[in-house]
Design a protein around this motif. Sequence first.
Motif, PDB file in Angstrom:
ATOM      1  N   GLU A 128     -40.648-105.355  22.904  1.00 35.04           N
ATOM      2  CA  GLU A 128     -41.829-106.007  23.496  1.00 35.04           C
ATOM      3  C   GLU A 128     -42.063-105.534  24.929  1.00 35.04           C
ATOM      4  O   GLU A 128     -43.192-105.198  25.301  1.00 35.04           O
ATOM      5  N   SER A 129     -41.016-105.542  25.728  1.00 35.10           N
ATOM      6  CA  SER A 129     -41.168-105.182  27.141  1.00 35.10           C
ATOM      7  C   SER A 129     -41.482-103.701  27.293  1.00 35.10           C
ATOM      8  O   SER A 129     -42.267-103.318  28.171  1.00 35.10           O
ATOM      9  N   ASP A 130     -40.929-102.856  26.438  1.00 32.18           N
ATOM     10  CA  ASP A 130     -41.218-101.427  26.515  1.00 32.18           C
ATOM     11  C   ASP A 130     -42.683-101.159  26.192  1.00 32.18           C
ATOM     12  O   ASP A 130     -43.306-100.282  26.806  1.00 32.18           O
ATOM     13  N   ARG A 131     -43.230-101.896  25.275  1.00 28.19           N
ATOM     14  CA  ARG A 131     -44.657-101.754  24.947  1.00 28.19           C
ATOM     15  C   ARG A 131     -45.500-102.041  26.195  1.00 28.19           C
ATOM     16  O   ARG A 131     -46.439-101.310  26.520  1.00 28.19           O
ATOM     17  N   ALA A 132     -45.146-103.108  26.922  1.00 26.30           N
ATOM     18  CA  ALA A 132     -45.874-103.464  28.144  1.00 26.30           C
ATOM     19  C   ALA A 132     -45.692-102.405  29.225  1.00 26.30           C
ATOM     20  O   ALA A 132     -46.642-102.058  29.947  1.00 26.30           O
ATOM     21  N   ILE A 133     -44.485-101.856  29.344  1.00 20.35           N
ATOM     22  CA  ILE A 133     -44.222-100.801  30.330  1.00 20.35           C
ATOM     23  C   ILE A 133     -45.033 -99.554  29.985  1.00 20.35           C
ATOM     24  O   ILE A 133     -45.608 -98.906  30.876  1.00 20.35           O
ATOM     25  N   GLN A 134     -45.112 -99.197  28.707  1.00 20.69           N
ATOM     26  CA  GLN A 134     -45.892 -98.020  28.309  1.00 20.69           C
ATOM     27  C   GLN A 134     -47.375 -98.213  28.626  1.00 20.69           C
ATOM     28  O   GLN A 134     -48.052 -97.271  29.051  1.00 20.69           O
ATOM     29  N   GLU A 135     -47.887 -99.438  28.458  1.00 23.43           N
ATOM     30  CA  GLU A 135     -49.282 -99.725  28.833  1.00 23.43           C
ATOM     31  C   GLU A 135     -49.466 -99.554  30.337  1.00 23.43           C
ATOM     32  O   GLU A 135     -50.485 -99.021  30.797  1.00 23.43           O
ATOM     33  N   PHE A 136     -48.490 -99.994  31.129  1.00 20.88           N
ATOM     34  CA  PHE A 136     -48.529 -99.829  32.573  1.00 20.88           C
ATOM     35  C   PHE A 136     -48.568 -98.339  32.939  1.00 20.88           C
ATOM     36  O   PHE A 136     -49.377 -97.909  33.764  1.00 20.88           O
ATOM     37  N   PHE A 137     -47.697 -97.546  32.310  1.00 20.00           N
ATOM     38  CA  PHE A 137     -47.669 -96.106  32.584  1.00 20.00           C
ATOM     39  C   PHE A 137     -49.004 -95.455  32.220  1.00 20.00           C
ATOM     40  O   PHE A 137     -49.495 -94.583  32.936  1.00 20.00           O
ATOM     41  N   GLN A 138     -49.595 -95.866  31.092  1.00 19.53           N
ATOM     42  CA  GLN A 138     -50.887 -95.314  30.687  1.00 19.53           C
ATOM     43  C   GLN A 138     -51.957 -95.620  31.730  1.00 19.53           C
ATOM     44  O   GLN A 138     -52.807 -94.779  32.030  1.00 19.53           O
ATOM     45  N   ALA A 139     -51.918 -96.829  32.304  1.00 16.51           N
ATOM     46  CA  ALA A 139     -52.873 -97.190  33.348  1.00 16.51           C
ATOM     47  C   ALA A 139     -52.670 -96.334  34.598  1.00 16.51           C
ATOM     48  O   ALA A 139     -53.635 -95.993  35.285  1.00 16.51           O
ATOM     49  N   LEU A 140     -51.426 -95.981  34.900  1.00 13.40           N
ATOM     50  CA  LEU A 140     -51.142 -95.160  36.081  1.00 13.40           C
ATOM     51  C   LEU A 140     -51.705 -93.746  35.967  1.00 13.40           C
ATOM     52  O   LEU A 140     -52.069 -93.147  36.980  1.00 13.40           O
ATOM     53  N   VAL A 141     -51.762 -93.206  34.775  1.00  9.79           N
ATOM     54  CA  VAL A 141     -52.187 -91.816  34.626  1.00  9.79           C
ATOM     55  C   VAL A 141     -53.664 -91.672  34.265  1.00  9.79           C
ATOM     56  O   VAL A 141     -54.128 -90.553  34.024  1.00  9.79           O
ATOM     57  N   LEU A 142     -54.400 -92.776  34.289  1.00 12.59           N
ATOM     58  CA  LEU A 142     -55.838 -92.698  34.020  1.00 12.59           C
ATOM     59  C   LEU A 142     -56.488 -91.729  34.998  1.00 12.59           C
ATOM     60  O   LEU A 142     -56.208 -91.757  36.201  1.00 12.59           O
ATOM     61  N   GLY A 143     -57.334 -90.862  34.484  1.00 12.95           N
ATOM     62  CA  GLY A 143     -58.047 -89.918  35.338  1.00 12.95           C
ATOM     63  C   GLY A 143     -57.272 -88.652  35.667  1.00 12.95           C
ATOM     64  O   GLY A 143     -57.772 -87.800  36.398  1.00 12.95           O
ATOM     65  N   ILE A 144     -56.056 -88.520  35.160  1.00 11.48           N
ATOM     66  CA  ILE A 144     -55.269 -87.310  35.391  1.00 11.48           C
ATOM     67  C   ILE A 144     -55.301 -86.487  34.105  1.00 11.48           C
ATOM     68  O   ILE A 144     -54.999 -87.002  33.025  1.00 11.48           O
ATOM     69  N   SER A 145     -55.672 -85.227  34.227  1.00 13.57           N
ATOM     70  CA  SER A 145     -55.792 -84.377  33.036  1.00 13.57           C
ATOM     71  C   SER A 145     -54.421 -84.125  32.414  1.00 13.57           C
ATOM     72  O   SER A 145     -53.389 -84.186  33.089  1.00 13.57           O
ATOM     73  N   ASP A 146     -54.449 -83.802  31.121  1.00 13.89           N
ATOM     74  CA  ASP A 146     -53.210 -83.451  30.427  1.00 13.89           C
ATOM     75  C   ASP A 146     -52.556 -82.238  31.086  1.00 13.89           C
ATOM     76  O   ASP A 146     -51.331 -82.155  31.184  1.00 13.89           O
ATOM     77  N   GLU A 147     -53.376 -81.296  31.559  1.00 16.30           N
ATOM     78  CA  GLU A 147     -52.850 -80.106  32.231  1.00 16.30           C
ATOM     79  C   GLU A 147     -52.115 -80.491  33.514  1.00 16.30           C
ATOM     80  O   GLU A 147     -51.009 -80.003  33.777  1.00 16.30           O
ATOM     81  N   ASP A 148     -52.711 -81.372  34.313  1.00 12.22           N
ATOM     82  CA  ASP A 148     -52.056 -81.812  35.553  1.00 12.22           C
ATOM     83  C   ASP A 148     -50.783 -82.604  35.267  1.00 12.22           C
ATOM     84  O   ASP A 148     -49.786 -82.449  35.969  1.00 12.22           O
ATOM     85  N   LEU A 149     -50.828 -83.454  34.243  1.00 10.94           N
ATOM     86  CA  LEU A 149     -49.616 -84.209  33.874  1.00 10.94           C
ATOM     87  C   LEU A 149     -48.513 -83.262  33.412  1.00 10.94           C
ATOM     88  O   LEU A 149     -47.345 -83.454  33.742  1.00 10.94           O
ATOM     89  N   GLY A 150     -48.889 -82.231  32.655  1.00 10.13           N
ATOM     90  CA  GLY A 150     -47.913 -81.245  32.201  1.00 10.13           C
ATOM     91  C   GLY A 150     -47.303 -80.478  33.365  1.00 10.13           C
ATOM     92  O   GLY A 150     -46.091 -80.242  33.398  1.00 10.13           O
TER      93      GLY A 150
END
Length: 158
Positions: free
Chosen positions: A112-134
């Motif tokens: 349960e908590s990992d699901r919430a953490i993954q949602e948090f991480f997804q919010a942090l990377v909003l607007g960052i391209s896959d290329e930049d994340l890579g």
Amino acid sequence: MTSSNQPEGSSFSEALETHVGSLITALDKGMAKVLVPYGLIVLEFKLLKFCLGHEECTATQLADVLPTDPARISRLVNSLVEMGFLARRRLPNDRRIVMLSLTDAGRERITESDRAIQEFFQALVLGISDEDLGAFASAALTMTANYDALAQGPATDD
């Protein structure tokens, strides 16, 4: 290397230290806030997450992978056992060794908590391209590998 995000007159190493430090602070504070409803602190979450990936482990193994001292690991383990998230089992052939494993309640809590953490991480990377994340991930992996090589010290010819 000059960047528009780098303070005037500062070196790359100072900018790196500042930006990485700010990112670590944001991650730690954000994760702590996300974990409050689950009754966990960040180190407890990381400990349970490690246990999720291993059928059993020892406190020594946890101390090797978590950024804290063995005494703190011991206190965290005791707390998680008291909460019913971890179980201890002594090895029959060596009673000194205590194996730790997730209980059903621990598995449910970390899922349960990992699901919430993954949602948090997804919010942090909003607007960052896959290329930049890579590129970021690649640079971070290279720096970590460089650190590991430095930590091992110079190679010796025997």
